[in-house]
Design a protein around this motif. Structure first.
Motif, mmCIF file in Angstrom:
data_model
loop_
_atom_site.group_PDB
_atom_site.id
_atom_site.type_symbol
_atom_site.label_atom_id
_atom_site.label_comp_id
_atom_site.label_asym_id
_atom_site.label_seq_id
_atom_site.Cartn_x
_atom_site.Cartn_y
_atom_site.Cartn_z
ATOM 1 N N GLN A 57 52.404 -22.349 6.221
ATOM 2 C CA GLN A 57 51.871 -21.053 6.856
ATOM 3 C C GLN A 57 51.166 -21.302 8.207
ATOM 4 O OE1 GLN A 57 48.768 -20.514 3.688
ATOM 5 N NE2 GLN A 57 47.659 -19.625 5.224
ATOM 6 N N HIS A 58 51.106 -20.401 9.030
ATOM 7 C CA HIS A 58 50.576 -20.637 10.439
ATOM 8 C C HIS A 58 48.924 -20.195 10.249
ATOM 9 C CE1 HIS A 58 49.970 -20.742 14.721
ATOM 10 N NE2 HIS A 58 49.027 -19.981 14.697
ATOM 11 N N VAL A 59 48.225 -21.397 10.439
ATOM 12 C CA VAL A 59 46.835 -21.437 10.617
ATOM 13 C C VAL A 59 46.541 -22.107 12.181
ATOM 14 C CG1 VAL A 59 44.802 -22.320 9.724
ATOM 15 C CG2 VAL A 59 46.682 -21.456 8.178
ATOM 16 N N ARG A 60 45.732 -21.484 12.735
ATOM 17 C CA ARG A 60 45.681 -22.033 14.171
ATOM 18 C C ARG A 60 44.870 -23.541 14.126
ATOM 19 N NH1 ARG A 60 41.901 -23.500 17.667
ATOM 20 N NH2 ARG A 60 40.275 -22.653 16.175
ATOM 21 N N ALA A 61 43.757 -23.618 13.357
ATOM 22 C CA ALA A 61 42.973 -24.770 13.265
ATOM 23 C C ALA A 61 42.346 -24.913 12.149
ATOM 24 C CB ALA A 61 42.330 -25.068 14.753
ATOM 25 N N ILE A 62 41.591 -26.260 12.096
ATOM 26 C CA ILE A 62 40.672 -26.427 10.720
ATOM 27 C C ILE A 62 39.577 -25.598 10.487
ATOM 28 C CG2 ILE A 62 39.304 -28.260 11.954
ATOM 29 C CD1 ILE A 62 40.546 -28.440 8.477
ATOM 30 N N THR A 63 39.055 -25.099 11.637
ATOM 31 C CA THR A 63 37.705 -24.063 11.387
ATOM 32 C C THR A 63 38.379 -22.904 10.812
ATOM 33 O OG1 THR A 63 38.160 -23.702 13.673
ATOM 34 C CG2 THR A 63 36.115 -25.154 12.981
ATOM 35 N N GLU A 64 39.515 -22.500 10.962
ATOM 36 C CA GLU A 64 40.182 -21.284 10.414
ATOM 37 C C GLU A 64 41.162 -21.504 9.104
ATOM 38 O OE1 GLU A 64 42.170 -19.480 13.390
ATOM 39 O OE2 GLU A 64 40.432 -19.434 14.974
ATOM 40 N N ALA A 65 40.984 -22.731 8.459
ATOM 41 C CA ALA A 65 41.839 -22.953 7.188
ATOM 42 C C ALA A 65 41.069 -22.515 6.057
ATOM 43 C CB ALA A 65 42.234 -24.345 7.249
ATOM 44 N N PRO A 66 41.803 -21.936 4.945
ATOM 45 C CA PRO A 66 41.238 -21.623 3.637
ATOM 46 C C PRO A 66 40.908 -22.849 3.043
ATOM 47 C CG PRO A 66 43.221 -20.201 4.125
ATOM 48 C CD PRO A 66 42.952 -21.164 5.215
ATOM 49 N N LEU A 67 39.551 -22.967 2.231
ATOM 50 C CA LEU A 67 39.373 -24.301 1.759
ATOM 51 C C LEU A 67 40.289 -25.139 0.886
ATOM 52 C CD1 LEU A 67 37.023 -26.435 1.600
ATOM 53 C CD2 LEU A 67 36.222 -24.979 0.058
ATOM 54 N N HIS A 109 48.718 -25.074 16.025
ATOM 55 C CA HIS A 109 49.035 -25.030 14.460
ATOM 56 C C HIS A 109 48.236 -26.098 13.892
ATOM 57 C CE1 HIS A 109 52.366 -23.889 11.386
ATOM 58 N NE2 HIS A 109 51.504 -24.968 10.718
ATOM 59 N N LEU A 110 47.632 -25.558 12.875
ATOM 60 C CA LEU A 110 46.532 -26.722 12.462
ATOM 61 C C LEU A 110 47.694 -28.222 12.144
ATOM 62 C CD1 LEU A 110 44.295 -28.058 10.733
ATOM 63 C CD2 LEU A 110 44.908 -26.634 9.116
ATOM 64 N N HIS A 111 47.077 -29.203 12.383
ATOM 65 C CA HIS A 111 47.734 -30.494 11.912
ATOM 66 C C HIS A 111 46.730 -31.679 11.807
ATOM 67 C CE1 HIS A 111 48.099 -29.909 16.445
ATOM 68 N NE2 HIS A 111 48.075 -31.109 16.370
ATOM 69 N N PHE A 112 46.790 -32.450 10.796
ATOM 70 C CA PHE A 112 46.152 -33.658 10.691
ATOM 71 C C PHE A 112 47.040 -34.877 11.133
ATOM 72 C CE2 PHE A 112 43.982 -31.361 7.526
ATOM 73 C CZ PHE A 112 42.418 -31.689 7.925
ATOM 74 N N HIS A 113 46.588 -35.511 12.269
ATOM 75 C CA HIS A 113 47.322 -36.890 12.657
ATOM 76 C C HIS A 113 46.844 -37.819 11.488
ATOM 77 C CE1 HIS A 113 48.157 -35.772 16.867
ATOM 78 N NE2 HIS A 113 46.998 -34.778 16.876
ATOM 79 N N VAL A 114 47.950 -38.733 11.154
ATOM 80 C CA VAL A 114 47.670 -39.777 10.269
ATOM 81 C C VAL A 114 48.087 -41.029 11.208
ATOM 82 C CG1 VAL A 114 47.606 -40.775 7.987
ATOM 83 C CG2 VAL A 114 47.808 -38.263 8.275
#
Ligand code: AMP
Ligand code: ZN
Length: 150
Positions: A57-67, A109-114
């Motif tokens: 789902q589209h979420v802009r960034a970590i501060t806007e993500a549901p927990l 669009h929120l992403h975690f780099h690993v």
């Protein structure tokens, strides 16, 4: 503050690159997917095996993500990191997310780099610590943050 799960996420921008990757409209080298997330290889890796974990789902960034979504993505990122150690011989891993252009976010669009790290790779973080000029700054900033915690 976390977005309550009952509040619908804002509509995704029509041109969102990672929404297109999540839907399969743009191809990616897929590592893993489930109903909530997709893991694929970064096209411009910092090191061999650099992967991205994104929500479908589209979420802009970590501060806007549901927990619950943020927790799930971190769970998957941890598993990807373990796979990088097991399968690629990584001796360390960075899990990073950039929030906002000023923080280096180029795809909104929120992403975690690993990012796996190897003893012989040439990658170095440009991480230059600058001590506070006055020792009072740390506790003053700590108090400001403590008072603003959502
Ligand atoms: P950031 O700068 O934190 O927003 O990271 C965006 C990341 O997306 C960068 O590391 C890019 O290399 C990566 N990227 C951009 N386009 C693609 C693509 N089509 N497939 C895979 N990774 C991509
Ligand atoms: Zn998106």
């Amino acid at each position: 503050m976390n977005t309550p799960d009952s509040v619908p996420a804002p509509a995704a921008p029509a041109d969102c690159l990672f929404c297109k990757i999540a839907s399969g409209a743009i191809p990616s080298a897929k590592v893993f997917e489930d109903d909530q997330c997709l893991v694929f290889m970064d096209i411009g890796p910092l090191t061999h095996g650099h992967a991205l974990v994104i929500p479908k789902q589209h979420v802009r960034a970590i501060t806007e993500a549901p927990l619950d979504l943020a927790s799930h993505l971190l769970d998957i990122a941890q598993r990807v990191a373990r796979a990088q150690v097991a399968a690629l011989g990584a001796k360390g891993v960075n899990i990073v997310t950039n929030d906002g252009e000023l923080a280096g976010q180029t795809v909104p669009h929120l992403h975690f780099h690993v990012i796996p790290q190897y003893p012989d790779d040439q990658h170095v973080w440009n991480w230059e610590p600058h001590p506070y000029a006055d020792p009072v700054h740390a506790p003053v900033l700590a108090a400001a943050l403590a008072g603003a915690m959502p």
